[in-house]
Design a protein around this motif. Sequence first.
Motif, PDB file in Angstrom:
ATOM      1  N   LEU A 240      66.187  78.719  22.171  1.00  0.00           N
ATOM      2  CA  LEU A 240      66.525  78.186  20.849  1.00  0.00           C
ATOM      3  C   LEU A 240      67.191  76.826  20.955  1.00  0.00           C
ATOM      4  N   GLY A 241      68.170  76.720  21.845  1.00  0.00           N
ATOM      5  CA  GLY A 241      68.865  75.441  22.001  1.00  0.00           C
ATOM      6  C   GLY A 241      67.947  74.347  22.498  1.00  0.00           C
ATOM      7  N   ALA A 242      67.106  74.678  23.483  1.00  0.00           N
ATOM      8  CA  ALA A 242      66.188  73.677  24.032  1.00  0.00           C
ATOM      9  C   ALA A 242      65.158  73.250  22.991  1.00  0.00           C
TER      10      ALA A 242
ATOM     11  N   PRO B 292      64.854  64.184  36.571  1.00  0.00           N
ATOM     12  CA  PRO B 292      63.711  65.092  36.721  1.00  0.00           C
ATOM     13  C   PRO B 292      63.686  66.229  35.708  1.00  0.00           C
ATOM     14  N   GLU B 293      64.767  66.428  34.963  1.00  0.00           N
ATOM     15  CA  GLU B 293      64.806  67.519  33.990  1.00  0.00           C
ATOM     16  C   GLU B 293      63.987  67.218  32.737  1.00  0.00           C
TER      17      GLU B 293
ATOM     18  N   ALA C 192      56.475  67.651  28.818  1.00  0.00           N
ATOM     19  CA  ALA C 192      55.234  68.409  28.998  1.00  0.00           C
ATOM     20  C   ALA C 192      55.102  69.492  27.932  1.00  0.00           C
ATOM     21  N   GLN C 193      56.219  70.120  27.562  1.00  0.00           N
ATOM     22  CA  GLN C 193      56.193  71.116  26.498  1.00  0.00           C
ATOM     23  C   GLN C 193      55.823  70.475  25.162  1.00  0.00           C
ATOM     24  N   LEU C 194      56.328  69.276  24.909  1.00  0.00           N
ATOM     25  CA  LEU C 194      55.968  68.559  23.682  1.00  0.00           C
ATOM     26  C   LEU C 194      54.482  68.217  23.688  1.00  0.00           C
TER      27      LEU C 194
ATOM     28  N   GLU D  75      57.611  59.734  30.193  1.00  0.00           N
ATOM     29  CA  GLU D  75      57.754  60.472  31.447  1.00  0.00           C
ATOM     30  C   GLU D  75      58.131  59.543  32.591  1.00  0.00           C
ATOM     31  N   GLN D  76      57.494  58.403  32.634  1.00  0.00           N
ATOM     32  CA  GLN D  76      57.737  57.463  33.722  1.00  0.00           C
ATOM     33  C   GLN D  76      59.134  56.854  33.654  1.00  0.00           C
ATOM     34  N   SER D  77      59.678  56.733  32.458  1.00  0.00           N
ATOM     35  CA  SER D  77      61.007  56.121  32.302  1.00  0.00           C
ATOM     36  C   SER D  77      62.113  57.161  32.133  1.00  0.00           C
ATOM     37  N   ALA D  78      61.797  58.436  32.381  1.00  0.00           N
ATOM     38  CA  ALA D  78      62.785  59.513  32.189  1.00  0.00           C
ATOM     39  C   ALA D  78      64.007  59.281  33.075  1.00  0.00           C
TER      40      ALA D  78
END
Length: 372
Positions: A146-148, A50-51, A57-59, A44-47
């Motif tokens: 589905l794609g995401a 912002p997307e 978070a979902q993972l 998260e910190q190295s993302a």
Amino acid sequence: MTVLDHKRLGPPALDVIPHPAALDLSAVRRDVDAALATFLEAKEQSAPGPELPPLIAQLRTFLTGGKRLRPLLCVCGWYAGGGEGDPSPAIRAAAGLELFQAFALIHDDVMDASDARRGRPSAHRALASAYTANGGPADRAEEHGLGAAVLLGDLALIWSDELLHGASLTVRSPEQVLPLLDEMRGEVLYGQYLDLQTTGRLSDDVDTAARVIRYKTAKYTVERPLHIGAALAGATPGVRPVLSAFALPLGEAFQLRDDLLGVFGDPRETGKSVLDDLRAGKATVLMALAVQRASRREMRSLRARFGRRNLNERDADVVRAILESTGARQTVEDMIRTRRDEALTALDHTPFPAAAVAALRDIAGSATARHA
């Protein structure tokens, strides 16, 4: 890490690592969860933008509540293979196996069109809802979800590889570990493809259904995690057949129990609908046995319902009654018991530390006598 109580139980046996007093499986779970949390926080910190954090978070949500069976077995394999001292390589690899399982389940839910996983919306459903909540058009929500979800599963696969390779590079013999990872991934995808090919076909082919179990579950869920843990400990290849004698029957029993829960389980405990497998037309050993033994009338009932997307609870009750009347359910219960006993017998004369053997016995019991 506090995985083990290291009090000794007397002088070590010849050629066997000194026995720790106990292997705390709850502590293993905590250590694996902590490793996953630390890894995902760093991502998260190295993302790059912002997307990505919302996807991470979902993972994180998806990983909540799993059995952690593969990580537990990986760490047990490490101790069974002679591991002592700092178990962090095994914990890191165990966390990598849990990420690989997340990849497999996310894609599995996409392929099966499953609405729920672990009592929550499946990843593609959750991502579709998040898309509309953030202003996306409703008519594109399902396609986006589905794609995401496919991309989320891919991300879990890539990060699993990062953790697993990182763990293997910290030990003396990475060349023993990496081929096992490659074999595990190839085997489970083969098993998944077999499952995909047979789904929707009402068949009496018990052998093919059993082959799906062997590759999709027994080798992937139990055997390879044990092998990988032992290889991380530097165990010789000769340890693997001993682990396999325990792992393969246990893995088969685990999946047979899963198949029963998929039809007869309580959704409040399993976190999944008991209609999913019947609607999908899963070609399980349970169903193949029923087809072998069904009367003509029962076969007509099965053909009218099996694999139907509009199957309802009343239809499911009809199918369950046939699974009972043909003796298929009881036969699968007997198969579970026989395989569990075979796995436990394989532990009777192993050279593994007593703590590892005790932990494996505990896992065998919980994996086969579960309600979720």
